[in-house]
Scaffold this motif. Structure first.
Motif, PDB file in Angstrom:
ATOM      1  N   VAL A   1     -24.080 -27.769 -11.675  1.00 39.97           N
ATOM      2  CA  VAL A   1     -23.210 -28.387 -12.676  1.00 39.97           C
ATOM      3  C   VAL A   1     -23.989 -29.020 -13.825  1.00 39.97           C
ATOM      4  N   CYS A   2     -25.240 -29.348 -13.613  1.00 37.61           N
ATOM      5  CA  CYS A   2     -26.051 -29.983 -14.654  1.00 37.61           C
ATOM      6  C   CYS A   2     -26.506 -28.998 -15.730  1.00 37.61           C
ATOM      7  N   GLU A   3     -26.762 -27.769 -15.337  1.00 35.60           N
ATOM      8  CA  GLU A   3     -27.366 -26.786 -16.248  1.00 35.60           C
ATOM      9  C   GLU A   3     -26.590 -26.610 -17.561  1.00 35.60           C
ATOM     10  N   PRO A   4     -25.277 -26.401 -17.540  1.00 35.15           N
ATOM     11  CA  PRO A   4     -24.565 -26.218 -18.818  1.00 35.15           C
ATOM     12  C   PRO A   4     -24.389 -27.499 -19.618  1.00 35.15           C
ATOM     13  N   GLU A   5     -24.663 -28.649 -19.020  1.00 34.93           N
ATOM     14  CA  GLU A   5     -24.510 -29.929 -19.715  1.00 34.93           C
ATOM     15  C   GLU A   5     -25.685 -30.261 -20.627  1.00 34.93           C
ATOM     16  N   CYS A   6     -26.809 -29.579 -20.461  1.00 37.23           N
ATOM     17  CA  CYS A   6     -28.021 -29.915 -21.209  1.00 37.23           C
ATOM     18  C   CYS A   6     -28.022 -29.276 -22.594  1.00 37.23           C
ATOM     19  N   PRO A   7     -27.942 -30.091 -23.654  1.00 32.98           N
ATOM     20  CA  PRO A   7     -27.956 -29.549 -25.018  1.00 32.98           C
ATOM     21  C   PRO A   7     -29.281 -28.877 -25.393  1.00 32.98           C
ATOM     22  N   ALA A   8     -30.366 -29.228 -24.702  1.00 33.67           N
ATOM     23  CA  ALA A   8     -31.687 -28.679 -25.016  1.00 33.67           C
ATOM     24  C   ALA A   8     -32.039 -27.453 -24.167  1.00 33.67           C
ATOM     25  N   ASP A   9     -31.119 -27.002 -23.326  1.00 37.56           N
ATOM     26  CA  ASP A   9     -31.372 -25.864 -22.443  1.00 37.56           C
ATOM     27  C   ASP A   9     -32.650 -26.082 -21.637  1.00 37.56           C
ATOM     28  N   ALA A  10     -32.764 -27.278 -21.046  1.00 41.03           N
ATOM     29  CA  ALA A  10     -33.984 -27.653 -20.337  1.00 41.03           C
ATOM     30  C   ALA A  10     -33.865 -27.570 -18.817  1.00 41.03           C
ATOM     31  N   ILE A  11     -32.712 -27.196 -18.297  1.00 39.27           N
ATOM     32  CA  ILE A  11     -32.523 -27.116 -16.851  1.00 39.27           C
ATOM     33  C   ILE A  11     -32.413 -25.651 -16.459  1.00 39.27           C
ATOM     34  N   ARG A  12     -33.263 -25.255 -15.521  1.00 38.33           N
ATOM     35  CA  ARG A  12     -33.320 -23.857 -15.113  1.00 38.33           C
ATOM     36  C   ARG A  12     -33.350 -23.741 -13.587  1.00 38.33           C
ATOM     37  N   PRO A  13     -32.820 -22.649 -13.057  1.00 36.10           N
ATOM     38  CA  PRO A  13     -32.956 -22.406 -11.625  1.00 36.10           C
ATOM     39  C   PRO A  13     -34.393 -21.985 -11.310  1.00 36.10           C
ATOM     40  N   ASP A  14     -34.858 -22.361 -10.143  1.00 40.57           N
ATOM     41  CA  ASP A  14     -36.239 -22.006  -9.784  1.00 40.57           C
ATOM     42  C   ASP A  14     -36.416 -20.525  -9.501  1.00 40.57           C
ATOM     43  N   THR A  15     -35.340 -19.772  -9.538  1.00 41.48           N
ATOM     44  CA  THR A  15     -35.411 -18.326  -9.312  1.00 41.48           C
ATOM     45  C   THR A  15     -35.842 -17.558 -10.562  1.00 41.48           C
ATOM     46  N   GLU A  16     -35.870 -18.228 -11.698  1.00 42.91           N
ATOM     47  CA  GLU A  16     -36.358 -17.574 -12.915  1.00 42.91           C
ATOM     48  C   GLU A  16     -37.876 -17.381 -12.811  1.00 42.91           C
ATOM     49  N   PRO A  17     -38.417 -16.414 -13.545  1.00 40.56           N
ATOM     50  CA  PRO A  17     -39.865 -16.174 -13.496  1.00 40.56           C
ATOM     51  C   PRO A  17     -40.676 -17.406 -13.929  1.00 40.56           C
ATOM     52  N   ASP A  18     -41.819 -17.584 -13.292  1.00 40.06           N
ATOM     53  CA  ASP A  18     -42.795 -18.627 -13.645  1.00 40.06           C
ATOM     54  C   ASP A  18     -42.280 -20.052 -13.479  1.00 40.06           C
ATOM     55  N   MET A  19     -41.407 -20.283 -12.521  1.00 38.40           N
ATOM     56  CA  MET A  19     -40.867 -21.631 -12.307  1.00 38.40           C
ATOM     57  C   MET A  19     -41.621 -22.417 -11.236  1.00 38.40           C
ATOM     58  N   ASP A  20     -42.544 -21.786 -10.503  1.00 33.37           N
ATOM     59  CA  ASP A  20     -43.272 -22.500  -9.448  1.00 33.37           C
ATOM     60  C   ASP A  20     -43.989 -23.736  -9.988  1.00 33.37           C
ATOM     61  N   GLU A  21     -44.608 -23.582 -11.143  1.00 32.81           N
ATOM     62  CA  GLU A  21     -45.311 -24.711 -11.763  1.00 32.81           C
ATOM     63  C   GLU A  21     -44.342 -25.849 -12.071  1.00 32.81           C
ATOM     64  N   TRP A  22     -43.134 -25.501 -12.537  1.00 32.09           N
ATOM     65  CA  TRP A  22     -42.152 -26.530 -12.878  1.00 32.09           C
ATOM     66  C   TRP A  22     -41.546 -27.189 -11.641  1.00 32.09           C
ATOM     67  N   VAL A  23     -41.455 -26.458 -10.547  1.00 33.51           N
ATOM     68  CA  VAL A  23     -40.997 -27.076  -9.293  1.00 33.51           C
ATOM     69  C   VAL A  23     -42.000 -28.148  -8.874  1.00 33.51           C
ATOM     70  N   SER A  24     -43.280 -27.821  -8.905  1.00 36.29           N
ATOM     71  CA  SER A  24     -44.328 -28.794  -8.557  1.00 36.29           C
ATOM     72  C   SER A  24     -44.329 -29.976  -9.516  1.00 36.29           C
ATOM     73  N   PHE A  25     -44.181 -29.703 -10.787  1.00 38.25           N
ATOM     74  CA  PHE A  25     -44.141 -30.741 -11.815  1.00 38.25           C
ATOM     75  C   PHE A  25     -42.968 -31.698 -11.561  1.00 38.25           C
ATOM     76  N   ASN A  26     -41.786 -31.138 -11.329  1.00 38.91           N
ATOM     77  CA  ASN A  26     -40.598 -31.959 -11.074  1.00 38.91           C
ATOM     78  C   ASN A  26     -40.763 -32.786  -9.803  1.00 38.91           C
ATOM     79  N   ARG A  27     -41.317 -32.189  -8.762  1.00 40.68           N
ATOM     80  CA  ARG A  27     -41.538 -32.918  -7.509  1.00 40.68           C
ATOM     81  C   ARG A  27     -42.486 -34.099  -7.736  1.00 40.68           C
ATOM     82  N   LYS A  28     -43.592 -33.831  -8.392  1.00 41.34           N
ATOM     83  CA  LYS A  28     -44.597 -34.878  -8.621  1.00 41.34           C
ATOM     84  C   LYS A  28     -43.999 -36.077  -9.343  1.00 41.34           C
TER      85      LYS A  28
END
Length: 112
Positions: free
Chosen positions: A45-72
């Motif tokens: 539900v958060c993804e379409p609310e972001c005006p900057a298109d900054a929320i992505r599913p981790d299933t998109e390519p090259d998201m492993d780095e962002w999963v680690s970043f978000n966790r940290k």
């Protein structure tokens, strides 16, 4: 699957997403938000609310780095549950490339 916040949020920090999150998994840094990947229930539900298109599913390519970043940073920053005004430069910085190297701050936000 989980959702993560990517560098589009940096220097904008729109918080429309936090008000629709049913599990309060957003965390606030000085100039961006992150999602705790273990707390996100993948509702999307958060993804379409972001005006900057900054929320992505981790299933998109090259998201492993962002999963680690978000966790940290979700383990370092306070939770945010209430919408706040975006950063003053948000409109000018929205869509800008290379924001992580130019503007990212590890400092925590105020939370709510």
């Amino acid at each position: 699957m989980t959702y993560v916040v990517i560098d589009n949020c940096i220097a904008c920090k729109y918080t429309d997403c936090v008000e629709v999150c049913p599990v309060d998994c957003f965390y606030e840094g000085e100039n961006m938000l992150v999602i705790h990947p273990d707390e996100c229930i993948d509702c999307g539900v958060c993804e379409p609310e972001c005006p900057a298109d900054a929320i992505r599913p981790d299933t998109e390519p090259d998201m492993d780095e962002w999963v680690s970043f978000n966790r940290k940073y979700s383990e370092m920053w306070p939770v945010i549950t209430v919408r706040k005004d975006p950063l003053p430069e948000a409109e000018a910085r929205d869509g800008e490339k290379g924001k992580r190297d130019k503007y990212f701050s590890e400092a925590p936000g105020e939370g709510s």
